[in-house]
Design a protein around this motif. Structure first.
Motif, short mmCIF file in Angstrom:
data_model
loop_
_atom_site.label_atom_id
_atom_site.label_comp_id
_atom_site.label_asym_id
_atom_site.label_seq_id
_atom_site.Cartn_x
_atom_site.Cartn_y
_atom_site.Cartn_z
N GLY A 36 0.82 -1.21 0.00
CA GLY A 36 0.00 0.00 0.00
C GLY A 36 0.85 1.25 0.00
N GLN A 37 1.97 1.18 0.71
CA GLN A 37 2.79 2.38 0.85
C GLN A 37 3.61 2.69 -0.40
OE1 GLN A 37 4.50 1.45 4.59
NE2 GLN A 37 3.07 2.71 5.74
N THR A 38 3.62 1.78 -1.35
CA THR A 38 4.28 2.10 -2.61
C THR A 38 3.44 3.11 -3.38
OG1 THR A 38 3.26 0.27 -3.81
CG2 THR A 38 5.40 -0.15 -2.80
N ARG A 39 2.13 3.11 -3.11
CA ARG A 39 1.22 4.04 -3.79
C ARG A 39 0.15 4.55 -2.85
NH1 ARG A 39 -0.69 2.61 -9.82
NH2 ARG A 39 1.32 1.96 -10.64
N PRO A 40 0.57 5.27 -1.82
CA PRO A 40 -0.43 5.73 -0.86
C PRO A 40 -1.26 6.87 -1.46
CG PRO A 40 1.74 6.55 -0.25
CD PRO A 40 1.91 5.72 -1.50
N HIS A 41 -2.50 6.95 -1.08
CA HIS A 41 -3.34 8.05 -1.55
C HIS A 41 -4.41 8.33 -0.52
CE1 HIS A 41 -6.49 5.15 -2.48
NE2 HIS A 41 -5.59 4.43 -3.11
N GLY A 42 -5.01 9.48 -0.60
CA GLY A 42 -6.09 9.83 0.31
C GLY A 42 -7.29 8.96 0.06
#
Ligand SMILES: [Zn+2]
Ligand SMILES: [Zn+2]
Length: 114
Positions: free
Chosen positions: A68-74
């Motif tokens: 998830g942290q490779t592409r975190p978003h709101g």
């Protein structure tokens, strides 16, 4: 923790991991901040818990966090991200002394934008 509590705890744990696996399976939610917040909170809660499955579950949580942290978003306003109900159950069962963490009152996907 007595035997009965241990069994109830294992069931609750399996339930929430199931729920999280379901959220993780939703492509757009994988990096959602609310999902990651819950995963992180549960990983922290699990650290001191002596259940046979706990370490396996933590490995899953870590993997989800990393992905998830490779592409975190709101939060995208979806309804599935934050499994508040099972999370609260988890907190109640496993850390009765702990105050609710931010995740329980924090951002939720179910704010009517989906
Ligand atoms: Zn989402
Ligand atoms: Zn979200």
């Amino acid at each position: 923790m007595d035997h009965q509590a241990l069994e109830a705890g294992s069931a609750a744990l399996a339930e929430i991991i199931d729920e999280l696996a379901r959220v993780h399976g939703v492509r757009k939610c994988m990096g959602c901040e609310c999902f990651l917040a819950v995963v992180q909170a549960i990983d922290k809660e699990l650290a001191p818990i002596q259940l046979p499955q706990a370490s396996g579950f933590r490995a899953d949580l870590r993997a989800w966090l990393e992905q998830g942290q490779t592409r975190p978003h709101g939060c995208l306003g979806c309804a599935v991200c934050l499994p508040v109900e099972p999370y609260n159950q988890f907190v109640t069962r496993f850390s009765r002394s702990a105050t609710r963490t931010d995740a329980a009152d924090g951002p939720t996907c179910a704010t009517g934008r989906d």
